[in-house]
Scaffold this active site. Structure first.
Site, PDB file in Angstrom:
ATOM      1  N   HIS A   1      -8.881   7.492   2.780  1.00  0.00           N
ATOM      2  CA  HIS A   1      -8.350   8.840   2.978  1.00  0.00           C
ATOM      3  C   HIS A   1      -9.411   9.869   2.649  1.00  0.00           C
ATOM      4  O   HIS A   1     -10.294   9.624   1.837  1.00  0.00           O
ATOM      5  CB  HIS A   1      -7.096   9.074   2.128  1.00  0.00           C
ATOM      6  CG  HIS A   1      -7.294   8.834   0.658  1.00  0.00           C
ATOM      7  ND1 HIS A   1      -7.292   7.572   0.107  1.00  0.00           N
ATOM      8  CD2 HIS A   1      -7.513   9.687  -0.369  1.00  0.00           C
ATOM      9  CE1 HIS A   1      -7.485   7.655  -1.205  1.00  0.00           C
ATOM     10  NE2 HIS A   1      -7.640   8.930  -1.519  1.00  0.00           N
TER      11      HIS A   1
ATOM     12  N   ASP B   1      -1.345  16.543  -1.057  1.00  0.00           N
ATOM     13  CA  ASP B   1      -1.526  15.754  -2.271  1.00  0.00           C
ATOM     14  C   ASP B   1      -0.470  16.160  -3.293  1.00  0.00           C
ATOM     15  O   ASP B   1      -0.164  17.341  -3.466  1.00  0.00           O
ATOM     16  CB  ASP B   1      -2.939  15.980  -2.838  1.00  0.00           C
ATOM     17  CG  ASP B   1      -3.332  14.924  -3.843  1.00  0.00           C
ATOM     18  OD1 ASP B   1      -4.262  14.145  -3.550  1.00  0.00           O
ATOM     19  OD2 ASP B   1      -2.711  14.862  -4.934  1.00  0.00           O
TER      20      ASP B   1
ATOM     21  N   THR C   1      -8.291   5.746  -6.300  1.00  0.00           N
ATOM     22  CA  THR C   1      -7.104   5.194  -6.958  1.00  0.00           C
ATOM     23  C   THR C   1      -6.122   4.582  -5.964  1.00  0.00           C
ATOM     24  O   THR C   1      -5.352   3.703  -6.334  1.00  0.00           O
ATOM     25  CB  THR C   1      -6.369   6.266  -7.787  1.00  0.00           C
ATOM     26  OG1 THR C   1      -5.992   7.341  -6.935  1.00  0.00           O
ATOM     27  CG2 THR C   1      -7.262   6.790  -8.909  1.00  0.00           C
TER      28      THR C   1
ATOM     29  N   HIS D   1      -6.349   2.907   0.351  1.00  0.00           N
ATOM     30  CA  HIS D   1      -6.176   3.127   1.794  1.00  0.00           C
ATOM     31  C   HIS D   1      -7.075   4.313   2.100  1.00  0.00           C
ATOM     32  O   HIS D   1      -6.853   5.406   1.552  1.00  0.00           O
ATOM     33  CB  HIS D   1      -4.701   3.413   2.115  1.00  0.00           C
ATOM     34  CG  HIS D   1      -4.396   3.617   3.574  1.00  0.00           C
ATOM     35  ND1 HIS D   1      -3.380   2.940   4.224  1.00  0.00           N
ATOM     36  CD2 HIS D   1      -4.952   4.436   4.505  1.00  0.00           C
ATOM     37  CE1 HIS D   1      -3.325   3.327   5.490  1.00  0.00           C
ATOM     38  NE2 HIS D   1      -4.281   4.247   5.690  1.00  0.00           N
TER      39      HIS D   1
ATOM     40  N   CYS E   1       0.831  -1.205   0.000  1.00  0.00           N
ATOM     41  CA  CYS E   1       0.000   0.000   0.000  1.00  0.00           C
ATOM     42  C   CYS E   1       0.870   1.261   0.000  1.00  0.00           C
ATOM     43  O   CYS E   1       1.696   1.469   0.896  1.00  0.00           O
ATOM     44  CB  CYS E   1      -0.914  -0.007   1.224  1.00  0.00           C
ATOM     45  SG  CYS E   1      -1.846   1.502   1.426  1.00  0.00           S
TER      46      CYS E   1
ATOM     47  N   CYS F   1       0.458   3.349   3.218  1.00  0.00           N
ATOM     48  CA  CYS F   1       1.142   2.737   4.363  1.00  0.00           C
ATOM     49  C   CYS F   1       2.635   3.035   4.298  1.00  0.00           C
ATOM     50  O   CYS F   1       3.271   3.300   5.330  1.00  0.00           O
ATOM     51  CB  CYS F   1       0.888   1.236   4.398  1.00  0.00           C
ATOM     52  SG  CYS F   1      -0.726   0.769   5.064  1.00  0.00           S
TER      53      CYS F   1
ATOM     54  N   ASN G   1     -13.371   9.406  -1.994  1.00  0.00           N
ATOM     55  CA  ASN G   1     -13.679   8.599  -3.165  1.00  0.00           C
ATOM     56  C   ASN G   1     -13.653   7.135  -2.740  1.00  0.00           C
ATOM     57  O   ASN G   1     -12.678   6.690  -2.132  1.00  0.00           O
ATOM     58  CB  ASN G   1     -12.650   8.843  -4.275  1.00  0.00           C
ATOM     59  CG  ASN G   1     -12.657  10.276  -4.772  1.00  0.00           C
ATOM     60  OD1 ASN G   1     -13.701  10.902  -4.851  1.00  0.00           O
ATOM     61  ND2 ASN G   1     -11.483  10.801  -5.082  1.00  0.00           N
TER      62      ASN G   1
ATOM     63  N   GLY H   1     -14.053   6.577  -8.049  1.00  0.00           N
ATOM     64  CA  GLY H   1     -12.787   7.122  -8.525  1.00  0.00           C
ATOM     65  C   GLY H   1     -11.641   6.963  -7.550  1.00  0.00           C
ATOM     66  O   GLY H   1     -10.641   7.696  -7.634  1.00  0.00           O
TER      67      GLY H   1
HETATM   68  P1  5GP Z   1      -8.075   8.953  -4.700  1.00  0.00           P
HETATM   69  O1  5GP Z   1      -8.162   9.106  -6.186  1.00  0.00           O
HETATM   70  O2  5GP Z   1      -7.712   7.528  -4.316  1.00  0.00           O
HETATM   71  O3  5GP Z   1      -9.262   9.469  -3.960  1.00  0.00           O
HETATM   72  O4  5GP Z   1      -6.909   9.901  -4.235  1.00  0.00           O
HETATM   73  C1  5GP Z   1      -5.560   9.540  -4.285  1.00  0.00           C
HETATM   74  C2  5GP Z   1      -4.782  10.822  -4.223  1.00  0.00           C
HETATM   75  O5  5GP Z   1      -3.453  10.495  -3.882  1.00  0.00           O
HETATM   76  C3  5GP Z   1      -4.726  11.587  -5.547  1.00  0.00           C
HETATM   77  O6  5GP Z   1      -5.287  12.888  -5.362  1.00  0.00           O
HETATM   78  C4  5GP Z   1      -3.243  11.630  -5.889  1.00  0.00           C
HETATM   79  O7  5GP Z   1      -2.842  12.856  -6.440  1.00  0.00           O
HETATM   80  C5  5GP Z   1      -2.595  11.382  -4.547  1.00  0.00           C
HETATM   81  N1  5GP Z   1      -1.321  10.687  -4.644  1.00  0.00           N
HETATM   82  C6  5GP Z   1      -1.049   9.572  -5.374  1.00  0.00           C
HETATM   83  N2  5GP Z   1       0.228   9.183  -5.187  1.00  0.00           N
HETATM   84  C7  5GP Z   1       0.760  10.079  -4.299  1.00  0.00           C
HETATM   85  C8  5GP Z   1       2.066  10.195  -3.717  1.00  0.00           C
HETATM   86  O8  5GP Z   1       2.985   9.415  -3.954  1.00  0.00           O
HETATM   87  N3  5GP Z   1       2.266  11.248  -2.862  1.00  0.00           N
HETATM   88  C9  5GP Z   1       1.265  12.136  -2.567  1.00  0.00           C
HETATM   89  N4  5GP Z   1       1.562  13.128  -1.725  1.00  0.00           N
HETATM   90  N5  5GP Z   1       0.025  12.044  -3.098  1.00  0.00           N
HETATM   91  C10 5GP Z   1      -0.210  11.018  -3.963  1.00  0.00           C
HETATM   92 ZN    ZN Z   2      -2.430   1.236   3.609  1.00  0.00          ZN
END
Ligand code: 5GP
Ligand code: ZN
Length: 113
Positions: free
Chosen positions: A99, A30, A94, A97, A4, A7, A86, A92
């Site tokens: 958040h 982010d 991605t 974990h 993850c 994590c 999300n 959506g």
């Molecule tokens: P989700 O699409 O799962 O709701 O949000 C995942 C978020 O994690 C996205 O807004 C993406 O920009 C952010 N993200 C993905 N990889 C990383 C990373 O390695 N570091 C940081 N700080 N944010 C990340």
């Molecule tokens: Zn995790």
């Protein structure tokens, strides 16, 4: 869980711009901000998604929201902000974990989707 991304960020194996940490919660900026302030707030314990919140772990969600209020204050979001989760494919999500996105620092779009 070892695979993850978030994590690994919590343990420090992957660097981040940390904005908050306590016993239960971790928060960082982010990497691809969608607003002037875009912070991700998550429980340190791995929960894959909102769909898996139940009576055994919902206290960690409460801890996240306690942290969100502190973070919003520290980030100067006195005029309000948006909290987004999300969940799953259609939502959506991605990173699997749980958040919460905290977005603010400007007047956000009125569109929710
Ligand atoms: P989700 O699409 O799962 O709701 O949000 C995942 C978020 O994690 C996205 O807004 C993406 O920009 C952010 N993200 C993905 N990889 C990383 C990373 O390695 N570091 C940081 N700080 N944010 C990340
Ligand atoms: Zn995790």
């Amino acid at each position: 869980m070892n695979d993850c991304l978030f994590c690994k960020i919590i343990t420090g194996d992957i660097p981040c711009s940390k904005v908050y940490e306590d016993e239960f919660v971790f928060a960082f900026r982010d990497i691809n901000p969608q607003a002037p302030v875009h912070v991700l707030v998550l429980p340190k314990e791995h929960i894959c998604c909102a769909d898996k919140i139940d009576g055994t772990n919902s206290h960690l969600v409460a801890k996240c929201f306690e942290a969100i209020a502190k973070i919003a204050s520290a980030e100067g979001l006195t005029n309000g902000y948006r909290v987004i989760n999300n969940c799953g494919e259609d939502g959506g999500q991605t990173v699997k974990h749980l958040h919460f996105h905290v977005l603010g620092g400007e007047k956000l779009s009125e569109k929710m989707a």
